[in-house]
Design an enzyme around this catalytic site. Structure first.
Site, PDB file in Angstrom:
ATOM      1  N   GLU A 114     -17.401  39.986 -38.387  1.00  0.00           N
ATOM      2  CA  GLU A 114     -17.163  38.847 -37.489  1.00  0.00           C
ATOM      3  C   GLU A 114     -16.331  37.796 -38.211  1.00  0.00           C
ATOM      4  O   GLU A 114     -16.468  37.635 -39.410  1.00  0.00           O
ATOM      5  CB  GLU A 114     -18.501  38.169 -37.112  1.00  0.00           C
ATOM      6  N   LYS A 116     -15.537  34.381 -39.788  1.00  0.00           N
ATOM      7  CA  LYS A 116     -16.450  33.403 -40.384  1.00  0.00           C
ATOM      8  C   LYS A 116     -15.986  31.998 -39.992  1.00  0.00           C
ATOM      9  O   LYS A 116     -14.995  31.485 -40.495  1.00  0.00           O
ATOM     10  CB  LYS A 116     -16.456  33.549 -41.901  1.00  0.00           C
ATOM     11  N   ASP A 118     -15.576  28.172 -39.694  1.00  0.00           N
ATOM     12  CA  ASP A 118     -15.704  27.095 -40.673  1.00  0.00           C
ATOM     13  C   ASP A 118     -16.345  25.895 -39.978  1.00  0.00           C
ATOM     14  O   ASP A 118     -15.669  24.989 -39.516  1.00  0.00           O
ATOM     15  CB  ASP A 118     -14.311  26.738 -41.202  1.00  0.00           C
ATOM     16  N   TYR A 224     -24.519  33.878 -33.559  1.00  0.00           N
ATOM     17  CA  TYR A 224     -24.261  35.169 -34.191  1.00  0.00           C
ATOM     18  C   TYR A 224     -25.480  35.845 -34.765  1.00  0.00           C
ATOM     19  O   TYR A 224     -25.388  36.940 -35.309  1.00  0.00           O
ATOM     20  CB  TYR A 224     -23.200  35.020 -35.278  1.00  0.00           C
ATOM     21  N   LYS A 288     -21.653  42.490 -41.942  1.00  0.00           N
ATOM     22  CA  LYS A 288     -23.109  42.638 -41.818  1.00  0.00           C
ATOM     23  C   LYS A 288     -23.486  44.107 -41.635  1.00  0.00           C
ATOM     24  O   LYS A 288     -22.806  44.832 -40.889  1.00  0.00           O
ATOM     25  CB  LYS A 288     -23.610  41.849 -40.604  1.00  0.00           C
ATOM     26  N   LYS A 312     -13.784  36.051 -48.256  1.00  0.00           N
ATOM     27  CA  LYS A 312     -13.020  34.810 -48.138  1.00  0.00           C
ATOM     28  C   LYS A 312     -11.531  35.122 -48.182  1.00  0.00           C
ATOM     29  O   LYS A 312     -11.080  35.877 -49.051  1.00  0.00           O
ATOM     30  CB  LYS A 312     -13.375  33.860 -49.299  1.00  0.00           C
ATOM     31  N   CYS A 406      11.984   2.517 -43.792  1.00  0.00           N
ATOM     32  CA  CYS A 406      11.618   3.729 -43.057  1.00  0.00           C
ATOM     33  C   CYS A 406      12.855   4.567 -42.731  1.00  0.00           C
ATOM     34  O   CYS A 406      13.820   4.053 -42.170  1.00  0.00           O
ATOM     35  CB  CYS A 406      10.913   3.325 -41.772  1.00  0.00           C
ATOM     36  N   CYS A 409      13.488   4.309 -38.758  1.00  0.00           N
ATOM     37  CA  CYS A 409      13.873   3.107 -38.010  1.00  0.00           C
ATOM     38  C   CYS A 409      14.402   1.987 -38.897  1.00  0.00           C
ATOM     39  O   CYS A 409      14.789   0.936 -38.393  1.00  0.00           O
ATOM     40  CB  CYS A 409      12.693   2.592 -37.199  1.00  0.00           C
ATOM     41  N   CYS A 424       5.280   2.850 -42.370  1.00  0.00           N
ATOM     42  CA  CYS A 424       6.242   2.034 -41.657  1.00  0.00           C
ATOM     43  C   CYS A 424       5.438   1.326 -40.582  1.00  0.00           C
ATOM     44  O   CYS A 424       4.653   1.926 -39.884  1.00  0.00           O
ATOM     45  CB  CYS A 424       7.290   2.926 -41.008  1.00  0.00           C
ATOM     46  N   CYS A 429       9.448   2.064 -34.020  1.00  0.00           N
ATOM     47  CA  CYS A 429       9.847   3.225 -34.825  1.00  0.00           C
ATOM     48  C   CYS A 429       9.728   4.478 -33.961  1.00  0.00           C
ATOM     49  O   CYS A 429       8.662   4.768 -33.435  1.00  0.00           O
ATOM     50  CB  CYS A 429       8.938   3.344 -36.041  1.00  0.00           C
TER      51      CYS A 429
HETATM   52  S1  IVH Z   1     -24.260  35.138 -40.795  1.00  0.00           S
HETATM   53  C1  IVH Z   1     -28.175  34.951 -43.652  1.00  0.00           C
HETATM   54  N1  IVH Z   1     -22.084  34.956 -39.342  1.00  0.00           N
HETATM   55  O1  IVH Z   1     -21.055  30.878 -43.124  1.00  0.00           O
HETATM   56  C2  IVH Z   1     -26.771  34.487 -43.463  1.00  0.00           C
HETATM   57  N2  IVH Z   1     -22.566  33.219 -40.863  1.00  0.00           N
HETATM   58  O2  IVH Z   1     -20.917  30.784 -46.078  1.00  0.00           O
HETATM   59  C3  IVH Z   1     -26.405  34.580 -42.062  1.00  0.00           C
HETATM   60  N3  IVH Z   1     -20.949  31.403 -40.810  1.00  0.00           N
HETATM   61  O3  IVH Z   1     -24.219  29.578 -43.778  1.00  0.00           O
HETATM   62  C4  IVH Z   1     -25.065  34.041 -41.831  1.00  0.00           C
HETATM   63  N4  IVH Z   1     -19.672  32.246 -39.247  1.00  0.00           N
HETATM   64  O4  IVH Z   1     -23.087  28.877 -41.628  1.00  0.00           O
HETATM   65  C5  IVH Z   1     -22.835  34.376 -40.285  1.00  0.00           C
HETATM   66  N5  IVH Z   1     -20.229  34.931 -37.954  1.00  0.00           N
HETATM   67  C6  IVH Z   1     -20.993  34.342 -38.901  1.00  0.00           C
HETATM   68  C7  IVH Z   1     -20.661  33.105 -39.461  1.00  0.00           C
HETATM   69  C8  IVH Z   1     -21.477  32.578 -40.459  1.00  0.00           C
HETATM   70  C9  IVH Z   1     -19.857  31.236 -40.064  1.00  0.00           C
HETATM   71  C10 IVH Z   1     -21.410  30.451 -41.834  1.00  0.00           C
HETATM   72  C11 IVH Z   1     -22.883  30.242 -41.870  1.00  0.00           C
HETATM   73  C12 IVH Z   1     -23.282  30.487 -43.305  1.00  0.00           C
HETATM   74  C13 IVH Z   1     -21.996  30.352 -44.014  1.00  0.00           C
HETATM   75  C14 IVH Z   1     -22.029  31.096 -45.322  1.00  0.00           C
END
Ligand code: IVH
Length: 673
Positions: A114, A116, A118, A224, A288, A312, A406, A409, A424, A429
């Site tokens: 999935e 991730k 932010d 999720y 997962k 990451k 600037c 302007c 500015c 401007c």
């Molecule tokens: S699963 C037991 N799924 O990323 C851990 N986490 O860096 C279950 N996050 O603390 C997390 N998207 O806040 C999961 N699709 C996703 C996510 C996700 C963002 C965040 C979550 C976690 C952090 C870890």
């Protein structure tokens, strides 16, 4: 009033409609109706619910509007500790992860991958289908009760028909990219610090004691993970996601079932580029183990489960040569030095410019024109120069200096105390004009209804408006020629403009967009000075004498009014008839330079006497027909009469035409603009 059954049908229809538009607005960030139309739907629903209270449901869109601020958050103890995720940065680390999993599980496993998000983790509890509690992750053991704030998220269902009796899920609250950019621009304009990234913005919105703040922010949420579900038997993460989705909770569509780790790796790779197309920010992918029965078998370390890992996205760095450093003026007037690079490829994209942020940063990193530098492109942020490579210098590199004027302007560039940004402050401007106009017409400012982004774009792009004062000089003929502007809307707009002239001093001060001057400061200043001219004349000393006005605001105000462009715009506003003074609570009328001064005119001047009288009145003076001890000045033209003799006898200062004009000019210059 509608009969109950009719009302019920309409209420349901309205709720469906509103939810649909919430989705367009908050999730897709692409509304298909105007705010006014949306408000009308909401008002109709509110009214029907008021007339038939039995129709009010906990999940009605009307129940979202944040209530009273809380003194502090209650703490919530999580039933199961909320763990974080271990990180992988390379495919090799994902293969290691897979190897460990297979070893512990004793068999090959499949995965769900999935994006991730932010954002900020939250735990949602539904009891008998009703959303009863929302909590932040906190330290994983205890979090904060943010139920009221979460209720303001439009896409979060308040009622889940068919949910297990007690249903607890984990999800992520986030702020869409566009909403984040808009929020920061707005904060910047108000002089508030901007959020570093969408995650901080989302967290800052949810961790607010006043739910109205959360309600005013555009937030999204995706779920999720199911933490507790009494009765629902789910075998895999894929099933869990489908189950969440079917119940009506928001779930990302982009998850994928992968048979093995190689499939996982190639899906992750795809997203390194594709993530740019999402309306929200992701910083990696989450992998997962799909069969849920394996999760307890694999267990967890103190910090993270062994059945999941985060991949990451790489921050991409390359070397490039700085051909030049130019300065770009942002929509809020901030001057950003930008490195023009010899084009390089970074992660499949050609990069030919990178931000240097500000003057201090350039000095700190000692980046010079001609240097080789390291450029980084991470996430969706603009590529930035990370550091210079002085070892590659030839000696021909040049240092950069921030321009004093600037580039857009020609206005003066200032750097306010305590700020890293040079700005500015030009009111005309072109780089800032659209943004400034939208602020100028906004509700707390001049409150000119019917001026939105689309109209502002047209007015500026066609050169009809070059500064905010130009709005008041628009003619009907100009307006009807614009797109989507009929005779009637043109008339309405002109009427709204006319009405706004009476808004008064405080809204006007706010509308000018002086940095750090919000509505509150504007009110204080209006009350204290009574007129725009008096405020314009006030120096830092006088301003800081006001308890609520600190040196930062004072410097910003002084600076603003000293600018040539400001003066020009103010003169135009006054000429258009915009009200620029207000009665002060103290009752003392504003002191114009000639307030309380009596003038007498005698003899012929080289211009009509009427004009002279107007000039005197303009500066607050009075014109009397005969000389007395109260007379301040006698203006003496050619062939003066008796009045001249009398003035001499009384020792009253005499002014010939030239002296009068000088006095007028000086007074006006000091006072007016
Ligand atoms: S699963 C037991 N799924 O990323 C851990 N986490 O860096 C279950 N996050 O603390 C997390 N998207 O806040 C999961 N699709 C996703 C996510 C996700 C963002 C965040 C979550 C976690 C952090 C870890």
């Amino acid at each position: 009033m509608l009969a109950l059954e009719e009302a019920r049908a309409r209420v349901e229809e309205l709720r469906r409609e509103i939810r649909k538009h919430d989705y367009y607005y908050y999730v897709l960030d692409n509304p298909i109706i105007s705010d006014q139309e949306y408000d009308a739907l909401m008002r109709e629903l509110e009214k029907l619910e008021e007339q038939h209270p039995q129709l009010i449901m906990p999940d009605s869109p009307t129940q979202r509007v944040g209530g009273e601020p809380l003194p502090e958050f209650q703490t919530v103890r999580h039933l199961v500790p909320l763990l974080g995720l271990a990180n992988a940065f390379e495919p090799a680390e994902l293969r290691d992860f897979d190897r460990r999993v297979r070893q512990l599980a004793g068999l090959p496993v499949d995965y769900v991958v999935e994006p991730k998000i932010d954002g900020l983790t939250v735990v949602l509890t539904y009891e008998n289908g009703v959303f009863t509690q929302g909590a932040t992750r906190g330290d994983g053991i205890t979090g904060e009760d943010v139920t009221e704030n979460l209720k303001t998220i439009r896409v979060l269902p308040l009622f889940l028909p068919g949910a297990p009796r007690r249903f607890v899920v984990r999800g992520e609250v986030f702020m869409p990219k566009k909403a984040f950019a808009r929020l920061n621009e707005e904060r910047d304009r108000r002089g508030e610090p901007s959020f570093a990234n969408p995650r901080n913005a989302a967290a800052g919105s949810i961790r607010q004691l006043d739910p109205k703040v959360a309600a005013s922010r555009t937030l999204g949420i995706y779920t999720y993970q199911i933490l507790t579900s009494e009765g629902a038997a789910l075998a895999t993460q894929a099933e869990a996601l489908s189950f969440l989705y079917k119940l009506g909770l928001p779930v990302q569509e982009q998850w994928r079932h992968c048979r093995d780790i190689e499939e996982v790796i190639s899906y992750c790779r795809e997203w390194i580029e594709k993530r740019r197309d999402l309306t929200y920010e992701i910083d990696g992918m989450v992998i997962k183990v799909n069969p849920l029965r394996l999760h307890p078998v694999l267990g967890s370390t103190a910090k993270s489960p062994r059945w999941a890992i985060a991949y990451k996205f790489p921050a991409e760095q390359v070397m490039a040569r700085v051909k030049d450093i130019i300065v770009r003026v942002g929509r809020t007037g901030v001057l950003t030095p930008t490195a023009i690079l010899e084009p390089v490829q970074v992660g499949g994209v050609t990069v030919s410019r990178a931000t240097l942020h500000n003057e201090d940063m350039i000095r700190e990193k000692d980046v010079r024109i001609g240097d080789y530098v390291v450029v980084q492109r991470a996430g969706d942020v603009i590529p930035e120069v990370i550091r210079a490579l002085p070892e590659r210098r030839t000696g021909r590199e040049k240092r950069f200096r921030m321009p004093r004027t600037c580039p857009e302007c020609g206005g003066k560039v200032v750097r306010l105390e305590g700020e890293v940004a040079a700005r500015c402050r030009g009111m005309a401007c072109p780089a800032q004009l659209k943004e400034l106009l939208l602020h100028f017409v906004s509700r707390d400012a001049m409150d000119i209804e019917g001026v939105g982004q689309a109209l502002v774009n047209q007015l500026v792009d066609r050169g009809l408006v070059k500064d905010p004062a130009d709005l008041y000089y628009l003619k009907k003929e100009d307006l009807v020629r614009l797109e989507r502007m009929g005779e009637k809307s043109a008339q309405n707009l002109l009427r709204a403009l006319e009405r706004s002239k009476e808004r008064g001093l405080a809204p006007l001060i706010y509308a000018l967009g002086i940095r750090y001057v919000g509505t509150r400061a504007a009110e204080i200043l209006a009350e204290r000075f009574g007129s725009i001219e008096a405020l314009a004349r006030a120096g830092v000393g006088e301003l800081t004498a006001i308890p609520e006005i600190g040196p930062k605001i004072a410097a910003s105000i002084e600076d603003f009014f000293q600018a040539e462009q400001t003066r020009r715009v103010l003169v135009k506003l006054r000429r258009a008839g915009v009200k620029m003074e207000q009665e002060r609570a103290g009752g003392e009328p504003d002191r114009l330079p000639w307030s309380g001064k009596q003038f007498v005119l005698t003899g012929t001047l080289s211009f009509p006497r009427k004009e002279a009288e107007q000039m005197i009145k303009e500066l607050g003076g009075a014109v009397a027909s005969s000389v007395s001890k109260k007379t301040a000045y006698v203006v003496v033209g050619g062939d003066p009469g008796q009045k001249y003799e009398k003035a001499r006898a009384l020792g009253i200062p005499l002014l010939d035409e030239k002296a009068f004009l000088n006095l007028y000019g000086e007074a006006k210059k000091k006072f007016f603009f």
